[in-house]
Design an enzyme around this catalytic site. Sequence first.
Site, PDB file in Angstrom:
ATOM      1  N   LYS A  83       0.857  -1.197   0.000  1.00 31.92           N
ATOM      2  CA  LYS A  83       0.000   0.000   0.000  1.00 31.92           C
ATOM      3  C   LYS A  83       0.886   1.237   0.000  1.00 31.92           C
ATOM      4  O   LYS A  83       1.808   1.354   0.830  1.00 31.92           O
ATOM      5  CB  LYS A  83      -0.886  -0.053   1.253  1.00 31.92           C
ATOM      6  CG  LYS A  83      -2.205   0.659   1.142  1.00 31.92           C
ATOM      7  CD  LYS A  83      -3.065   0.301   2.358  1.00 31.92           C
ATOM      8  CE  LYS A  83      -4.336   1.083   2.388  1.00 31.92           C
ATOM      9  NZ  LYS A  83      -5.051   0.889   3.659  1.00 31.92           N
TER      10      LYS A  83
HETATM   11  O1  G3P Z   1      -7.712   1.671   5.580  1.00 27.78           O
HETATM   12  C1  G3P Z   1      -8.092   2.827   4.916  1.00 27.78           C
HETATM   13  C2  G3P Z   1      -9.470   3.336   5.286  1.00 27.78           C
HETATM   14  O2  G3P Z   1     -10.416   2.320   5.101  1.00 27.78           O
HETATM   15  C3  G3P Z   1      -9.544   4.030   6.604  1.00 27.78           C
HETATM   16  O3  G3P Z   1     -10.844   4.268   7.015  1.00 27.78           O
HETATM   17  O4  G3P Z   1     -12.422   4.806   8.814  1.00 27.78           O
HETATM   18  O5  G3P Z   1     -10.019   5.490   9.060  1.00 27.78           O
HETATM   19  O6  G3P Z   1     -11.505   6.652   7.440  1.00 27.78           O
HETATM   20  P1  G3P Z   1     -11.201   5.359   8.127  1.00 27.78           P
END
Ligand code: G3P
Length: 218
Positions: A83
């Site tokens: 990533k």
């Molecule tokens: O892993 C990336 C993403 O899904 C993060 O989500 O909930 O931290 O905005 P969030």
Amino acid sequence: MKFFVDTAEVSEIRELAATGLLDGVTTNPSLVAKSGKQFLDLIAEICDVVDGPVSAEVTATDAETMLKEGEKLAKIAPNVCVKLPLTKDGLFVCKRLTGQGIKTNVTLCFSPAQAILAAKAGATFVSPFVGRLDDIGADGMGLIAEIVEIYQNYDYFTTEVLVASVRGPAHVVSAARLGAHVVTAPASVIKSLLNHPLTDKGLAAFVADWKKTGQSIL
Ligand code: G3P
């Protein structure tokens, strides 16, 4: 549509993998920090549980170090997906790793223009963050619609749209309606897809009525 779980908690991954409905895992440095585990050991452990892509994020921001980190992460297991942030250096490294046959997930995508660049860099996945856009009053699913439309215009764009920062079942359903390839969501969201009160009510009635017959199938 593929389901990835967005977590670094191995118990959650095991539970979902056992359903046979889990296609992969995404992690990020924040989730790894929350797990309290050693990053490289954690990724190896997750890759043992899941056959599909397991996203492991680089932590450097310069191309040279990111490339070394990505190559090291990719050696952990064949299903590691490196990533990378959607930056100039991240895209440069994406192109390099893709050239080596390593899977890549370009993350922190917030615009269709960025998604075009990720596809041109040969990313396996691009991760637009819908929840974080909604949080600031923007239109997260609108971004997904634009990216899906753009990618469909070019056969040679092979990048899959991985809808990230998913907050609830409505995001999953909207992503599916738009034809996004993958959603990654917390385990709680994936489990909540199952719920409907009429299913519970209907099943309880069927069970009760069947009991009255005194019969048994087996
Ligand atoms: O892993 C990336 C993403 O899904 C993060 O989500 O909930 O931290 O905005 P969030």
